[in-house]
Write a protein that holds these residues in place. Structure first.
Motif, mmCIF file in Angstrom:
data_model
loop_
_atom_site.group_PDB
_atom_site.id
_atom_site.type_symbol
_atom_site.label_atom_id
_atom_site.label_comp_id
_atom_site.label_asym_id
_atom_site.label_seq_id
_atom_site.Cartn_x
_atom_site.Cartn_y
_atom_site.Cartn_z
ATOM 1 N N LYS A 74 0.823 -1.216 0.000
ATOM 2 C CA LYS A 74 0.000 0.000 0.000
ATOM 3 C C LYS A 74 0.858 1.268 0.000
ATOM 4 C CE LYS A 74 -3.862 2.288 2.192
ATOM 5 N NZ LYS A 74 -4.938 2.207 3.132
ATOM 6 N N PHE A 75 1.943 1.308 0.816
ATOM 7 C CA PHE A 75 2.705 2.552 0.883
ATOM 8 C C PHE A 75 3.991 2.544 0.061
ATOM 9 C CE2 PHE A 75 4.159 0.280 4.689
ATOM 10 C CZ PHE A 75 5.530 0.371 4.562
ATOM 11 N N ALA A 76 4.349 1.410 -0.534
ATOM 12 C CA ALA A 76 5.517 1.346 -1.428
ATOM 13 C C ALA A 76 5.151 0.529 -2.672
ATOM 14 C CB ALA A 76 6.703 0.725 -0.691
ATOM 15 N N PRO A 77 4.127 0.954 -3.415
ATOM 16 C CA PRO A 77 3.632 0.140 -4.526
ATOM 17 C C PRO A 77 4.650 -0.112 -5.632
ATOM 18 C CG PRO A 77 2.651 2.327 -4.585
ATOM 19 C CD PRO A 77 3.392 2.213 -3.291
ATOM 20 N N LYS A 78 5.585 0.813 -5.842
ATOM 21 C CA LYS A 78 6.574 0.618 -6.905
ATOM 22 C C LYS A 78 7.437 -0.622 -6.649
ATOM 23 C CE LYS A 78 7.066 5.375 -8.455
ATOM 24 N NZ LYS A 78 8.008 6.490 -8.597
ATOM 25 N N TRP A 79 7.644 -0.976 -5.392
ATOM 26 C CA TRP A 79 8.442 -2.173 -5.078
ATOM 27 C C TRP A 79 7.808 -3.425 -5.671
ATOM 28 C CZ3 TRP A 79 10.057 -1.919 0.759
ATOM 29 C CH2 TRP A 79 10.952 -0.855 0.929
ATOM 30 N N PHE A 80 6.506 -3.399 -5.839
ATOM 31 C CA PHE A 80 5.794 -4.575 -6.326
ATOM 32 C C PHE A 80 5.585 -4.531 -7.835
ATOM 33 C CE2 PHE A 80 5.036 -4.161 -1.883
ATOM 34 C CZ PHE A 80 5.020 -5.453 -1.411
ATOM 35 N N GLU A 81 5.803 -3.369 -8.439
ATOM 36 C CA GLU A 81 5.613 -3.217 -9.879
ATOM 37 C C GLU A 81 6.900 -3.399 -10.658
ATOM 38 O OE1 GLU A 81 4.027 0.727 -9.983
ATOM 39 O OE2 GLU A 81 2.185 0.144 -8.939
ATOM 40 N N VAL A 82 8.054 -3.042 -10.074
ATOM 41 C CA VAL A 82 9.345 -3.129 -10.754
ATOM 42 C C VAL A 82 9.764 -4.593 -10.864
ATOM 43 C CG1 VAL A 82 11.787 -2.517 -10.561
ATOM 44 C CG2 VAL A 82 10.042 -0.849 -9.982
ATOM 45 N N LYS A 83 10.263 -4.962 -12.019
ATOM 46 C CA LYS A 83 10.709 -6.343 -12.248
ATOM 47 C C LYS A 83 12.230 -6.427 -12.131
ATOM 48 C CE LYS A 83 6.550 -7.640 -13.225
ATOM 49 N NZ LYS A 83 5.740 -7.993 -12.114
ATOM 50 N N SER A 84 12.716 -7.543 -11.598
ATOM 51 C CA SER A 84 14.141 -7.772 -11.443
ATOM 52 C C SER A 84 14.380 -9.272 -11.422
ATOM 53 C CB SER A 84 14.631 -7.141 -10.141
ATOM 54 O OG SER A 84 15.993 -7.416 -9.948
ATOM 55 N N SER A 85 15.615 -9.655 -11.617
ATOM 56 C CA SER A 85 15.990 -11.065 -11.513
ATOM 57 C C SER A 85 16.162 -11.426 -10.043
ATOM 58 C CB SER A 85 17.301 -11.316 -12.252
ATOM 59 O OG SER A 85 17.165 -10.978 -13.612
ATOM 60 N N PRO A 86 15.984 -12.695 -9.684
ATOM 61 C CA PRO A 86 16.191 -13.103 -8.283
ATOM 62 C C PRO A 86 17.581 -12.702 -7.794
ATOM 63 C CG PRO A 86 15.163 -14.871 -9.524
ATOM 64 C CD PRO A 86 15.555 -13.818 -10.524
ATOM 65 N N GLY A 87 17.614 -12.111 -6.615
ATOM 66 C CA GLY A 87 18.886 -11.727 -6.003
ATOM 67 C C GLY A 87 19.444 -10.414 -6.512
ATOM 68 N N GLY A 89 18.888 -6.342 -6.843
ATOM 69 C CA GLY A 89 18.123 -5.256 -6.265
ATOM 70 C C GLY A 89 17.343 -4.481 -7.302
ATOM 71 N N ILE A 90 16.311 -3.781 -6.870
ATOM 72 C CA ILE A 90 15.480 -3.003 -7.785
ATOM 73 C C ILE A 90 15.959 -1.570 -7.901
ATOM 74 C CG2 ILE A 90 13.426 -4.423 -7.595
ATOM 75 C CD1 ILE A 90 12.360 -2.467 -5.509
ATOM 76 N N GLY A 91 16.847 -1.140 -7.022
ATOM 77 C CA GLY A 91 17.471 0.167 -7.147
ATOM 78 C C GLY A 91 16.611 1.341 -6.740
ATOM 79 N N ASP A 92 17.205 2.507 -6.905
ATOM 80 C CA ASP A 92 16.580 3.755 -6.462
ATOM 81 C C ASP A 92 15.307 4.092 -7.220
ATOM 82 O OD1 ASP A 92 18.564 4.084 -4.604
ATOM 83 O OD2 ASP A 92 19.788 5.379 -5.879
ATOM 84 N N ASP A 93 15.139 3.586 -8.442
ATOM 85 C CA ASP A 93 13.965 3.924 -9.236
ATOM 86 C C ASP A 93 12.666 3.518 -8.545
ATOM 87 O OD1 ASP A 93 15.608 4.927 -11.176
ATOM 88 O OD2 ASP A 93 15.573 3.108 -12.391
ATOM 89 N N ALA A 94 12.721 2.509 -7.709
ATOM 90 C CA ALA A 94 11.504 2.012 -7.063
ATOM 91 C C ALA A 94 11.264 2.625 -5.691
ATOM 92 C CB ALA A 94 11.564 0.498 -6.935
ATOM 93 N N LEU A 95 12.193 3.440 -5.219
ATOM 94 C CA LEU A 95 12.034 4.044 -3.899
ATOM 95 C C LEU A 95 11.440 5.434 -4.033
ATOM 96 C CD1 LEU A 95 15.436 2.983 -2.328
ATOM 97 C CD2 LEU A 95 13.211 1.876 -2.114
#
Length: 109
Positions: A74-87, A89-95
């Motif tokens: 709910k409060f960090a939705p970008k973390w769930f939308e950004v795609k990445s490989s296992p292990g 990181g999703i980086g600053d773009d999702a924060l």
């Protein structure tokens, strides 16, 4: 995870750590004055989703545990939308910078 065995940090998918935050003036609940807040929210692979661990702490060490909190989704939705490989990181773009709001439940007896 911190008690035994080898840690696989890649298994920790999402994590928010809230360092001790001073509450002034103290928050008085059932006669106890709580002057600090600490906690974390975490997802460990497919075994632990939206775990909320933390509490209010008094000057003399009493703790009022969380019983739940707002979902990270709910409060960090970008973390769930950004795609990445296992292990990886999703980086600053999702924060998100700025303010966000969470609600916590407290385990009153």
């Amino acid at each position: 995870d911190h008690n035994w065995g080898i840690r696989n940090w890649r298994f920790m998918w999402r994590y928010i750590y809230i360092p001790p935050v001073k509450i002034a003036p103290p928050l008085k609940i059932d006669g106890v004055e709580y002057n600090a807040f600490i906690g974390s929210m975490v997802e460990y692979g497919n075994v632990m989703k939206d775990a909320a661990i933390g509490g209010l702490v008094s000057q003399d060490g009493k703790v009022l545990s969380w019983s739940g909190a707002t979902s990270m989704r709910k409060f960090a939705p970008k973390w769930f939308e950004v795609k990445s490989s296992p292990g990886v990181g999703i980086g600053d773009d999702a924060l998100s910078e700025g303010e966000f709001e969470i609600t916590i439940g407290l385990g009153l007896h």
